[in-house]
Motif scaffolding. Structure first.
Motif, PDB file in Angstrom:
ATOM      1  N   ILE A  49      35.309   2.317 -20.291  1.00 19.82           N
ATOM      2  CA  ILE A  49      34.957   2.720 -19.556  1.00 19.82           C
ATOM      3  C   ILE A  49      33.972   4.147 -20.039  1.00 19.82           C
ATOM      4  O   ILE A  49      34.647   4.985 -20.663  1.00 19.82           O
ATOM      5  CB  ILE A  49      36.377   3.337 -19.196  1.00 19.82           C
ATOM      6  CG1 ILE A  49      37.210   2.099 -18.637  1.00 19.82           C
ATOM      7  CG2 ILE A  49      36.452   4.091 -17.801  1.00 19.82           C
ATOM      8  CD1 ILE A  49      38.929   2.752 -18.232  1.00 19.82           C
ATOM      9  N   ILE A  50      33.089   4.100 -19.250  1.00 21.74           N
ATOM     10  CA  ILE A  50      31.656   5.154 -19.390  1.00 21.74           C
ATOM     11  C   ILE A  50      32.060   6.303 -18.246  1.00 21.74           C
ATOM     12  O   ILE A  50      31.632   5.654 -17.349  1.00 21.74           O
ATOM     13  CB  ILE A  50      30.410   4.511 -20.026  1.00 21.74           C
ATOM     14  CG1 ILE A  50      30.377   3.104 -20.756  1.00 21.74           C
ATOM     15  CG2 ILE A  50      29.464   5.748 -19.909  1.00 21.74           C
ATOM     16  CD1 ILE A  50      30.774   3.623 -21.667  1.00 21.74           C
ATOM     17  N   GLY A  51      32.218   7.120 -18.385  1.00 17.76           N
ATOM     18  CA  GLY A  51      32.381   8.457 -17.122  1.00 17.76           C
ATOM     19  C   GLY A  51      30.677   8.398 -17.235  1.00 17.76           C
ATOM     20  O   GLY A  51      30.008   8.887 -17.614  1.00 17.76           O
ATOM     21  N   ILE A  52      30.351   9.006 -16.004  1.00 18.00           N
ATOM     22  CA  ILE A  52      28.886   9.833 -15.687  1.00 18.00           C
ATOM     23  C   ILE A  52      29.060  10.863 -15.045  1.00 18.00           C
ATOM     24  O   ILE A  52      30.091  11.357 -13.953  1.00 18.00           O
ATOM     25  CB  ILE A  52      28.286   8.778 -14.531  1.00 18.00           C
ATOM     26  CG1 ILE A  52      28.214   7.908 -14.986  1.00 18.00           C
ATOM     27  CG2 ILE A  52      26.971   9.247 -14.575  1.00 18.00           C
ATOM     28  CD1 ILE A  52      27.707   6.290 -14.102  1.00 18.00           C
ATOM     29  N   ALA A  53      29.211  12.421 -15.682  1.00 17.67           N
ATOM     30  CA  ALA A  53      29.395  13.501 -15.206  1.00 17.67           C
ATOM     31  C   ALA A  53      28.500  14.072 -14.630  1.00 17.67           C
ATOM     32  O   ALA A  53      27.543  14.082 -14.789  1.00 17.67           O
ATOM     33  CB  ALA A  53      29.387  14.416 -15.977  1.00 17.67           C
ATOM     34  N   GLN A  54      28.867  14.117 -13.237  1.00 20.95           N
ATOM     35  CA  GLN A  54      27.699  14.021 -11.738  1.00 20.95           C
ATOM     36  C   GLN A  54      28.059  15.277 -11.512  1.00 20.95           C
ATOM     37  O   GLN A  54      28.228  16.327 -11.386  1.00 20.95           O
ATOM     38  CB  GLN A  54      28.125  13.160 -10.615  1.00 20.95           C
ATOM     39  CG  GLN A  54      27.138  13.424  -9.527  1.00 20.95           C
ATOM     40  CD  GLN A  54      26.125  12.950  -9.663  1.00 20.95           C
ATOM     41  OE1 GLN A  54      25.211  14.112  -9.723  1.00 20.95           O
ATOM     42  NE2 GLN A  54      25.487  11.920  -9.579  1.00 20.95           N
ATOM     43  N   SER A  55      26.729  15.886 -12.002  1.00 15.87           N
ATOM     44  CA  SER A  55      25.797  17.501 -12.269  1.00 15.87           C
ATOM     45  C   SER A  55      24.874  18.011 -10.427  1.00 15.87           C
ATOM     46  O   SER A  55      25.061  18.411  -9.868  1.00 15.87           O
ATOM     47  CB  SER A  55      25.477  17.441 -12.340  1.00 15.87           C
ATOM     48  OG  SER A  55      24.524  17.341 -13.235  1.00 15.87           O
ATOM     49  N   GLY A  56      25.182  16.959  -9.730  1.00 10.83           N
ATOM     50  CA  GLY A  56      24.464  16.911  -8.349  1.00 10.83           C
ATOM     51  C   GLY A  56      24.702  16.852  -7.091  1.00 10.83           C
ATOM     52  O   GLY A  56      25.962  16.055  -7.186  1.00 10.83           O
ATOM     53  N   SER A  57      24.451  17.576  -6.258  1.00  7.94           N
ATOM     54  CA  SER A  57      24.858  17.946  -5.323  1.00  7.94           C
ATOM     55  C   SER A  57      24.401  18.272  -3.746  1.00  7.94           C
ATOM     56  O   SER A  57      23.162  19.020  -4.577  1.00  7.94           O
ATOM     57  CB  SER A  57      26.768  19.121  -5.332  1.00  7.94           C
ATOM     58  OG  SER A  57      26.119  19.824  -5.875  1.00  7.94           O
ATOM     59  N   ASP A  58      24.886  18.580  -3.027  1.00 10.40           N
ATOM     60  CA  ASP A  58      23.512  18.900  -2.091  1.00 10.40           C
ATOM     61  C   ASP A  58      23.810  20.983  -2.354  1.00 10.40           C
ATOM     62  O   ASP A  58      22.774  21.412  -2.117  1.00 10.40           O
ATOM     63  CB  ASP A  58      24.709  19.252  -0.737  1.00 10.40           C
ATOM     64  CG  ASP A  58      24.263  17.943   0.106  1.00 10.40           C
ATOM     65  OD1 ASP A  58      23.445  16.762  -1.039  1.00 10.40           O
ATOM     66  OD2 ASP A  58      24.751  17.433   1.067  1.00 10.40           O
ATOM     67  N   ILE A  59      24.864  21.363  -2.966  1.00 11.92           N
ATOM     68  CA  ILE A  59      24.260  22.399  -3.160  1.00 11.92           C
ATOM     69  C   ILE A  59      24.068  23.220  -4.510  1.00 11.92           C
ATOM     70  O   ILE A  59      23.864  24.153  -5.205  1.00 11.92           O
ATOM     71  CB  ILE A  59      25.861  23.647  -3.613  1.00 11.92           C
ATOM     72  CG1 ILE A  59      26.956  23.311  -4.110  1.00 11.92           C
ATOM     73  CG2 ILE A  59      26.390  24.048  -1.949  1.00 11.92           C
ATOM     74  CD1 ILE A  59      28.055  24.062  -3.856  1.00 11.92           C
ATOM     75  N   SER A  60      23.893  21.862  -5.214  1.00  8.88           N
ATOM     76  CA  SER A  60      22.741  21.591  -6.435  1.00  8.88           C
ATOM     77  C   SER A  60      21.272  21.492  -6.659  1.00  8.88           C
ATOM     78  O   SER A  60      21.448  20.043  -7.248  1.00  8.88           O
ATOM     79  CB  SER A  60      23.719  21.602  -7.525  1.00  8.88           C
ATOM     80  OG  SER A  60      24.727  22.147  -8.212  1.00  8.88           O
ATOM     81  N   PRO A  61      20.846  21.698  -5.850  1.00  7.42           N
ATOM     82  CA  PRO A  61      19.665  20.811  -5.725  1.00  7.42           C
ATOM     83  C   PRO A  61      18.853  20.863  -6.653  1.00  7.42           C
ATOM     84  O   PRO A  61      17.958  19.972  -7.043  1.00  7.42           O
ATOM     85  CB  PRO A  61      18.528  22.274  -4.568  1.00  7.42           C
ATOM     86  CG  PRO A  61      19.208  23.128  -4.488  1.00  7.42           C
ATOM     87  CD  PRO A  61      20.719  22.739  -4.906  1.00  7.42           C
ATOM     88  N   CYS A  62      18.899  21.177  -7.865  1.00  7.88           N
ATOM     89  CA  CYS A  62      17.612  20.879  -9.408  1.00  7.88           C
ATOM     90  C   CYS A  62      18.437  19.754  -9.604  1.00  7.88           C
ATOM     91  O   CYS A  62      17.670  19.335  -9.752  1.00  7.88           O
ATOM     92  CB  CYS A  62      17.784  22.066  -9.651  1.00  7.88           C
ATOM     93  SG  CYS A  62      17.114  23.304  -9.435  1.00  7.88           S
ATOM     94  N   ASN A  63      19.929  19.851  -9.452  1.00  7.97           N
ATOM     95  CA  ASN A  63      20.232  18.268 -10.211  1.00  7.97           C
ATOM     96  C   ASN A  63      20.468  17.407  -9.217  1.00  7.97           C
ATOM     97  O   ASN A  63      21.309  16.458  -9.660  1.00  7.97           O
ATOM     98  CB  ASN A  63      21.434  18.751 -10.786  1.00  7.97           C
ATOM     99  CG  ASN A  63      21.511  19.089 -11.717  1.00  7.97           C
ATOM    100  OD1 ASN A  63      20.484  20.513 -12.024  1.00  7.97           O
ATOM    101  ND2 ASN A  63      22.295  19.140 -13.049  1.00  7.97           N
ATOM    102  N   HIS A 117      39.274  14.651 -21.224  1.00  5.24           N
ATOM    103  CA  HIS A 117      40.774  14.679 -22.918  1.00  5.24           C
ATOM    104  C   HIS A 117      41.606  13.828 -21.638  1.00  5.24           C
ATOM    105  O   HIS A 117      42.437  13.302 -22.109  1.00  5.24           O
ATOM    106  CB  HIS A 117      41.462  16.080 -22.526  1.00  5.24           C
ATOM    107  CG  HIS A 117      42.769  15.793 -23.458  1.00  5.24           C
ATOM    108  ND1 HIS A 117      43.693  16.179 -22.860  1.00  5.24           N
ATOM    109  CD2 HIS A 117      42.647  15.780 -24.608  1.00  5.24           C
ATOM    110  CE1 HIS A 117      44.290  16.561 -23.845  1.00  5.24           C
ATOM    111  NE2 HIS A 117      44.328  15.887 -24.932  1.00  5.24           N
ATOM    112  N   GLY A 118      42.174  14.695 -20.372  1.00  5.14           N
ATOM    113  CA  GLY A 118      43.134  13.650 -19.438  1.00  5.14           C
ATOM    114  C   GLY A 118      42.719  12.378 -18.244  1.00  5.14           C
ATOM    115  O   GLY A 118      43.738  12.257 -17.911  1.00  5.14           O
ATOM    116  N   TYR A 119      41.720  11.811 -18.729  1.00  2.40           N
ATOM    117  CA  TYR A 119      41.416  11.228 -17.699  1.00  2.40           C
ATOM    118  C   TYR A 119      41.178   9.221 -19.303  1.00  2.40           C
ATOM    119  O   TYR A 119      40.433   9.990 -20.107  1.00  2.40           O
ATOM    120  CB  TYR A 119      40.675  10.909 -16.804  1.00  2.40           C
ATOM    121  CG  TYR A 119      40.627  12.093 -14.996  1.00  2.40           C
ATOM    122  CD1 TYR A 119      41.504  10.556 -14.696  1.00  2.40           C
ATOM    123  CD2 TYR A 119      40.988  13.254 -15.598  1.00  2.40           C
ATOM    124  CE1 TYR A 119      42.044  11.528 -13.193  1.00  2.40           C
ATOM    125  CE2 TYR A 119      41.601  13.592 -14.506  1.00  2.40           C
ATOM    126  CZ  TYR A 119      42.542  13.157 -13.418  1.00  2.40           C
ATOM    127  OH  TYR A 119      42.698  13.460 -12.665  1.00  2.40           O
TER     128      TYR A 119
END
Length: 594
Positions: A49-63, A117-119
């Motif tokens: 199971i591969i996590g994708i740490a999603q840093s993109g959002s509407d309040i993080s326009p650079c990401n 760690h926890g998931y």
């Protein structure tokens, strides 16, 4: 390596989803994942199971580009035999977060450690972009130590205004000087600023975002050529797909950050940072990542390995061009190829590709010799950070690659006193004080004045703010004096062209001697000896300790209180000091929850 020959006996996630000793807990863990259509067979298949740490959002326009790139990451993960699971990262946005995004680096680190760690996550894709999203995630990857790989979001397309290149961030600092000089009005200032950000992506200059993504590649934590691809380019989506595929291979190989993030890797990062004219913010971030990886980086390392390195990259703010041309010229691998030919790298080390860095760099010579110069024909010699100390602080840096000819002529070229200067100081307590008083004629600020700002470090601000790159009063700018010597216990934007003395530690709010400095004092800076001293006696300094320290603002949120109580100084990375005792936490299973 083949997946079959290198597959570990069991993945972490199988302790959740395929645990014969606790079938009751397996049922509980499986049950709720069913509600969006995933099957028990998938989760119990033994696939990672591969996590994708999603840093993109509407309040993080650079990401924000990662909201789209994650789809290609998922494709790569699935095609390579993994199960993707995307989850959010605490947002970090340098330009808009108040009082400073520096607060968020340690908070995002903390949250990502808990998730990994926890998931039931066996390996993770770290989606990086804006300044602190890169060190925050690599700090967490080092702490947890499960297979991890960086996917950079990439810079924006080049900005243009009236036929000239305008780089993100750099255009702001140049524009505000032109505004102060009366050359442009407020509307044109805004027009220039907005023109510098023409597409999705992070800063198209060699600011902290481009720097830290290049550093991730230099460390060996991303695929070769990843960091400089502009966000809108098709190659960025292709890199996302290949990154998704590769992390699955890393999961089967059990290739962990602890096998990559060695002292050699961090020393190479210091070398690369100098060669690209990297951000002064790289100093605390590299130290922070190293400390979480169990690697010591000393103040002496910056001078021994990083100072006498030439500037090879012709990119703003130290150079002329922007991110698109950097990518087309070969990006970070082309810079590292130049350094490799001269023996400046420790390249026989492991990387996420499964190959050594030396193998990654084969054939990476640039053909654009205006953008990436040959090692023997650099833009500047000795382009690394100058480390300074004295009776005002134990550690500070000056980014020498942005020392302009005008600054050198005015302050560093006096016959018999080359590379040294002495001047009076005007002291400001925080940026509001600076903005309110900088144009006050009563201060007597002239070309022989150093501007000093304090209360801007990790404890004082809190978080350490990008405020040291102070511009002169409007009256001096109108006379053509665009830069004065500046000093502070905070940081400055990586897109700034100011050769400030910054990151001074210990900061004034932590008992540093900047708290004792007074307007009218004289300071001597000597780059020959790496010293910065106020020209008063030790006895006078001690006498001033009886005075009340400069005030700092109170905490406005619970996290600000926690941050201040746990943070160290900039010279040691401004990490949560108590967190350093936690290493390799992904190797130990957390307790069941029922």
């Amino acid at each position: 390596m083949t997946q079959q020959n290198s597959k570990p006996k069991r993945f972490r996630s199988q302790d959740w989803f395929d645990n014969e000793e606790r079938i009751d807990m397996t049922a509980l863990y499986l049950e709720r994942f069913m509600n969006y259509g995933i099957t028990p067979e998938e989760l119990r298949s033994g696939k990672p199971i591969i996590g994708i740490a999603q840093s993109g959002s509407d309040i993080s326009p650079c990401n924000r580009i990662h909201l789209d790139l994650a789809k290609r990451v998922r494709d790569g993960i699935r095609d390579a035999g993994g199960i993707p699971m995307e989850f959010p990262l605490h947002p970090i946005f340098e330009n808009c977060r108040r009082p400073t995004a520096a607060l968020d680096r340690n908070l995002a680190y903390l949250g990502l450690v808990e998730i990994l760690h926890g998931y039931p996550i066996d390996a993770v894709v770290l989606t990086t972009g804006c300044d602190k999203t890169t060190p925050a995630q690599l700090m967490a990857a080092a702490t947890v130590d499960i297979p991890a790989i960086v996917l950079s979001g990439g810079p924006m397309l080049d900005g243009w205004f009236e036929g000239e290149l305008v780089g993100s961030g750099a255009a702001i600092w140049k524009g505000r000087r032109r505004l102060a000089a009366g050359e442009i009005d407020e509307k044109k200032f805004i027009d220039i600023a907005t023109a510098s950000a023409p597409s999705a992506g992070h800063c198209n200059t060699m600011g902290t975002a481009s720097t830290m993504n290049a550093i991730a590649e230099a460390l060996g934590m991303s695929l070769t050529g990843c960091s400089a691809i502009p966000a809108p380019y098709r190659e960025r989506g292709q890199m996302a797909y290949e990154t998704g595929k590769r992390i699955v291979g890393m999961a089967f190989e059990d290739l962990r950050p602890s096998q990559i993030l060695s002292r050699d890797a961090f020393i190479d990062a210091i070398v690369v940072n100098a060669a690209i004219g990297g951000s002064s913010n790289a100093q605390p971030h590299i130290v922070a990542m190293a400390r979480h990886a169990g690697v010591e980086i000393t103040p002496e390392d910056w001078m021994e390995y990083g100072y006498d390195v030439p500037l090879l990259l012709n990119m703003q703010p130290a150079g002329k061009y922007l991110g698109e041309r950097y990518h087309r010229a070969g990006g970070t691998p082309a810079i590292m190829w130049e350094l490799e030919q001269k023996g400046l790298l420790r390249s026989k080390r492991q990387t996420v590709t499964g190959k050594t860095m030396a193998e990654n760099l084969v054939g990476r010579e640039s053909i654009d010799r205006e953008m990436i110069t040959p090692f023997d024909q650099p833009l500047k010699q000795k382009a690394g950070f100058m480390v300074l100390k004295g009776n005002l602080f134990d550690f500070a840096i000056m980014k020498t690659s942005v020392i302009s000819d005008a600054f050198r002529q005015r302050y560093l070229s006096a016959p018999g006193s080359e590379n040294a200067f002495e001047c009076k100081v005007v002291v400001f307590d925080g940026s509001d004080d600076y903005h309110h008083r900088i144009n006050d004629p009563a201060l007597g600020i002239d070309e022989n004045t150093m501007l000093v700002i304090r209360g801007s470090g990790p404890v004082g601000w809190p978080g350490s703010a990008e405020v040291v790159n102070m511009q002169p009063p409007d009256a001096l700018i109108k006379k053509g004096i665009n830069a004065l010597p500046t000093l502070g216990d905070g940081r400055q934007s990586g897109t700034s062209d100011s050769p400030s003395i910054l990151n001074a530690s210990p900061e004034s709010a932590a008992g540093g001697n900047l708290a004792l400095l007074r307007t009218g004092d004289r300071v001597r800076v000597d780059l020959n000896t790496g010293s910065c001293n106020v020209l008063i006696s030790d006895e006078e300094l001690e006498a001033r300790r009886k005075d009340a320290p400069p005030p700092i603002p109170g905490n406005q949120t619970p996290w600000q209180q926690i941050y201040r109580a746990t943070v160290g100084q900039l010279h040691t990375g401004a990490v949560m000091e108590m967190a350093l005792q936690y290493r390799d936490v992904g190797h130990d299973m957390p307790r069941h929850n029922h």
